[in-house]
Scaffold this active site. Structure first.
Site, short mmCIF file in Angstrom:
data_model
loop_
_atom_site.label_atom_id
_atom_site.label_comp_id
_atom_site.label_asym_id
_atom_site.label_seq_id
_atom_site.Cartn_x
_atom_site.Cartn_y
_atom_site.Cartn_z
N GLU A 291 0.80 -1.23 0.00
CA GLU A 291 0.00 0.00 0.00
C GLU A 291 0.84 1.28 0.00
OE1 GLU A 291 -2.80 -0.25 3.21
OE2 GLU A 291 -3.54 -2.21 2.58
N ASN A 338 1.98 -5.17 -3.16
CA ASN A 338 0.60 -5.50 -2.79
C ASN A 338 -0.19 -4.22 -2.51
OD1 ASN A 338 -1.27 -7.71 -2.04
ND2 ASN A 338 -1.17 -6.84 0.02
N HIS A 374 -10.41 -6.45 -1.74
CA HIS A 374 -11.50 -6.23 -0.79
C HIS A 374 -12.60 -5.51 -1.57
CE1 HIS A 374 -8.90 -7.51 2.44
NE2 HIS A 374 -8.02 -6.59 2.13
N GLU A 403 -5.97 -11.00 -0.73
CA GLU A 403 -6.79 -10.71 0.45
C GLU A 403 -8.27 -10.67 0.09
OE1 GLU A 403 -5.39 -7.26 2.62
OE2 GLU A 403 -3.29 -7.66 2.10
N ASP A 405 -12.10 -10.74 -0.21
CA ASP A 405 -13.40 -10.87 0.46
C ASP A 405 -14.41 -10.05 -0.32
OD1 ASP A 405 -12.82 -8.24 1.43
OD2 ASP A 405 -12.07 -9.05 3.32
#
Length: 511
Positions: A291, A338, A374, A403, A405
């Site tokens: 990030e 990432n 996400h 990651e 979801d």
């Protein structure tokens, strides 16, 4: 319901599956469609609900429909008492039909055999029948507390066995004692069944491993990595460099020395950590930098909120230095940058692409990009996700979903709170199933096999998702994100079936 439907009955010509549902040609008595529920499952007193739609020809034939259930194996005992007469059916109109498993001899109180459930035409039918949706609601027990009151089987024996690339999951350790993978038997059982790689949610981040300069603490991370190795699982290292205030050690935030010395301290951290875990033998990849880009338009390198940028002399040079140090310590590991929101294929992805082009031109050792993913139920589109991944593939770099979801409620998309979902209904669950399927399909269709770094979901069950804490204020302390593959009681959700469907090349539907 699963999407693993097939035709049933002598002379059956098979089924057709599309966005409308599962259809079969009712060409004779007993012709229908069935799907399996894997053992152990006790169907006694369960309720099967289906929504069906019949053609005008079927209605005109005067025939009826019968929901049924059969134990697979032994004498094929079944439930045959359910009936939906022709008078209940209207041509071209969705009709709800139901069946309660209520055999007097309790033959469905069993754990040894799989079960098939379905619907069949009775009499001398013609025309077609379409199953639009289906739900099995088991008899409630004290341990069943899902919001729909049902316990669902995705009919997936092991998710990892369906893929030719790595399937992983993020887990907790002592950072979340209730859900500690080392002590929670339910967590262990679920992870060992479905996944082949683990990511530590927190305990391999900088502040956990070197909270004060020169003092490294590996005990908790070692226990986690050793457990993974004992189960023949690999570990994805997360994350060597991350700007988040609570994850940056105080000695770095208060650094008063030169930028060059700060870079040296950063390189020492990375070298020490990577060297340590290289000896374990099952750390195959790392999120080297996490990030580092802003969400603005245009996107830039984080500056005012990044200790690393500021202490490096107000420069993003720390990013390439991190990759160089990681490669020197782990020549064979796969090294990822990432980030989140890059799947939107907007300004942030453009800035990332610029960085990748620069790194490749100067031989900075980066192997791939981690798409956190996400995402929301409706945003971004699968086509945007695919387009963003294609930009990385075109650089010859690996793509890893790190990651994943899929939030049902999220404060910053899908018009929340105007479109707030208050109850996790069957229809919502099936829509989430389709969304998971479409995301995995986009990955498989876009990323060549040689560049697939794998897919990891960010958490095991809805009970332990990070989103409930992140949006505690916006959600008024309600736990309404429901983003993962398993519910709060470790039961399958339809989302698991959607993930499996994409891996198996099955059409993505909301059935």
């Amino acid at each position: 319901m699963t999407s693993g439907w097939r035709g049933n009955g002598t002379g059956n010509s098979g089924i057709n599956m599309n966005s409308d549902g599962v259809s079969f040609t009712a060409s004779g008595d007993g012709i229908g469609a069935v799907t399996d529920l894997a053992k152990p499952i006790q169907l006694e007193d369960a309720i099967i609900d289906m929504v069906v739609n019949v053609s005008p020809e079927f209605k005109a034939s005067g025939t009826s429909l019968q929901i049924f259930a059969q134990i697979k194996g032994g004498d094929w005992a079944g439930e045959w008492n359910c009936w939906s007469g022709n008078e209940l059916l209207t041509a071209g109109t969705d009709t709800a039909i139901t069946c309660t498993i209520s055999e007097g001899d309790k033959k469905f109180n069993q754990l040894d055999s799989d079960v098939q459930i379905g619907v069949q035409a009775k009499g001398t039918p013609t025309g077609t029948v379409t199953i639009k949706s289906g739900k099995v609601t088991l008899k409630q027990t004290a341990s069943s507390s899902s919001s729909t009151g049902s316990v669902y089987s995705a009919n997936v024996n092991s998710l990892r066995e369906l893929a030719d690339f790595t399937i992983g999951v993020a887990v907790s350790n002592n950072d979340s004692p209730t859900y500690n993978i080392l002590t929670n038997a339910s967590e262990k059982a679920l992870v060992e069944k479905h996944f082949e790689q683990m990511t530590a949610g927190n305990i391999m981040k900088m502040s956990y491993l070197q909270n004060t300069q020169g003092n490294f603490t590996f005990a908790n991370a070692d226990a986690f990595v050793d457990y993974a190795k004992s189960k023949n699982m690999t570990v994805h290292g997360h994350a060597l460099v991350w700007h988040a205030e609570y994850q940056v050690p105080a000695f770095m935030k208060s650094w008063s020395g030169s930028a060059a010395d700060f870079i040296t301290a950063l390189e020492t951290h990375i070298t020490t950590v990577v060297d340590h875990f290289e000896a374990k033998g099952n750390l195959h990849s790392w999120d080297v930098v996490n990030e580092a880009l802003t969400d603005g338009n245009p996107s830039t390198f984080r500056a005012v909120d990044s200790t690393f940028y500021i202490k490096s002399g107000n420069s993003a040079i720390y990013i390439e230095k991190a990759f160089l140090a990681a490669r020197a310590a782990a020549p064979e590991a796969t090294l990822y940058y990432n980030d989140y929101n890059i799947e939107q294929n907007g300004a942030k992805m453009t800035k990332l692409e610029e960085m990748l082009t620069d790194f490749k031109a100067r031989n900075i050792p980066i192997d791939g990009v981690g798409f956190q993913m996400h995402v929301c139920q409706n945003y971004p589109s699968a086509s945007s996700i695919a387009a963003a991944m294609k930009r990385v593939v075109d650089k010859g770099l690996k793509v890893k979903i790190t990651e994943l979801d899929v939030a049902i409620n999220q404060p910053y998309c899908d018009s929340y709170p105007a479109n707030k979902v208050s109850t996790f209904t069957q229809s919502i669950a099936l829509a989430q199933k389709k969304r998971y399927c479409e995301i995995i399909k986009a990955y498989i269709d876009t990323v060549p096999a040689a560049l697939r770094g794998g897919i990891s979901v960010w958490g095991t069950t809805d009970a332990n998702t990070w989103l409930n804490d992140l949006y505690r204020t916006e959600f008024n302390n309600e736990k309404i994100s429901w983003p993962l593959l398993f519910d709060s009681n470790y039961n399958d959700k339809p989302a698991l079936r959607g993930f499996a469907d994409a891996l198996q090349g099955v059409a993505c539907t909301n059935l």
